[in-house]
Design an enzyme around this catalytic site. Structure first.
Site, PDB file in Angstrom:
ATOM      1  N   ILE A 181       0.825  -1.202   0.000  1.00 48.00           N
ATOM      2  CA  ILE A 181       0.000   0.000   0.000  1.00 48.00           C
ATOM      3  C   ILE A 181       0.863   1.259   0.000  1.00 48.00           C
ATOM      4  CG2 ILE A 181      -1.720   1.289   1.327  1.00 48.00           C
ATOM      5  CD1 ILE A 181      -2.534  -1.451   2.579  1.00 48.00           C
ATOM      6  N   SER A 182       0.574   2.173  -0.907  1.00 49.53           N
ATOM      7  CA  SER A 182       1.171   3.508  -0.918  1.00 49.53           C
ATOM      8  C   SER A 182       2.699   3.436  -0.802  1.00 49.53           C
ATOM      9  CB  SER A 182       0.544   4.343   0.207  1.00 49.53           C
ATOM     10  OG  SER A 182       0.864   5.708   0.086  1.00 49.53           O
TER      11      SER A 182
END
EC number: 3.-.-.-
Length: 284
Positions: free
Chosen positions: A95-96
């Site tokens: 994620i991210s």
């Protein structure tokens, strides 16, 4: 959310991790300012019979910053974690700012990775020392300043959740607030408040800033597992070029562009679609 939180020590380094749910294992590489208490998107996965293992990445939570001297070294510790848990292979969700960690892990340890999902993920050099955001990050999100920054944000968010959502949500989106408002759910305000209450930068965000350029084309091209790339077309934190970059260089990768209101693709009226697409990919 019930979870077991523990630490393990290898080669003088401590790795904090959490485990929640029972079933097929998923290893989550959380985003920036987060830790092993991350929970975006977890409930739907747990309800569908998945177990989620979330290590606090280097410098976050109780994980030693020294583990993060390189992405490769951190990944060596994630392998040790799987060995400790007696897990042979996992689905990986990155994620991210956790994108580089997921990419590195999948490229270096293909035998341990069943699938890789990149959600709003950094896949190449992100912020550079020339960028204003980078300079501000170095000032605001380094110890001990970051502790007080997050305490202030959390206090304000707890006292004025709607006001803070209105003030901060445009940072996560390319849309003006009125458009965000039309795409959000009422539950987003509480989810946003909880996010700000659990976030800390520790030493981790500075490590993240320094390592995004460490992801090479060779790493992307070495990934052989099925890959799903998910990102909102309205992402205001990670440019869409990151998703297209991964699609171009990872063989067979599937790119799914979403219309959720911004970077936090687990929120808003499109959240159910995000979960459905991910589950369909994991079960295919």
């Amino acid at each position: 959310m019930k979870r077991r939180v523990e630490t393990i020590t290898f080669d003088g380094g401590t790795l904090e991790y959490s485990v929640t749910g029972k079933g097929t294992p998923i290893l989550v590489m959380h985003g920036g300012h987060s830790n092993c208490y991350e929970e975006f998107g977890y409930t739907a996965l747990i309800e569908q019979g998945y177990s989620i293992i979330t290590p606090s990445r280097p410098g976050y939570g109780r994980t030693s910053k020294e583990i993060g001297k390189s992405l490769a070294n951190a990944c060596r510790f994630y392998v040790k974690l799987l060995d400790h848990l007696q897990i042979e292979s996992v689905h990986v969700i990155a994620i991210s700012a956790g994108g580089p960690s997921g990419i590195c892990f999948a490229s270096h340890y293909p035998e341990r990775v069943n699938t890789l999902t990149l959600q709003s993920a950094v896949t190449k050099e992100w912020l550079t020392p020339k960028d204003t955001e980078y300079k501000l990050g170095e000032i605001l999100f380094r110890p001990p300043v970051e502790k007080w920054i997050w305490k202030l944000i959390s206090s304000l968010n707890n006292a004025f959740p709607r006001l803070m959502f209105r003030a901060m949500s445009p940072q996560f989106s390319t849309l003006p607030f009125q458009r965000i408002k039309s795409l959000m759910n009422e539950k987003d305000i509480e989810a946003f408040r909880k996010m700000n209450s659990r976030q800390r930068s520790g030493e981790g965000f500075l490590i993240d800033l320094s390592q995004t350029a460490a992801v090479s084309l060779k790493d992307l091209q070495a990934i052989i597992c099925p890959v799903l790339i998910m990102q909102s077309v309205y992402d205001g934190l990670v440019d869409l070029s990151h998703a297209h970059h991964a699609k171009e260089h990872i063989r067979g990768a599937v790119l799914c562009l979403l219309h959720s209101w911004g970077h936090l693709i687990w929120l808003g009226k499109e959240a159910a679609e995000t979960g459905s697409i991910l589950l369909g990919f994991l079960e295919s």
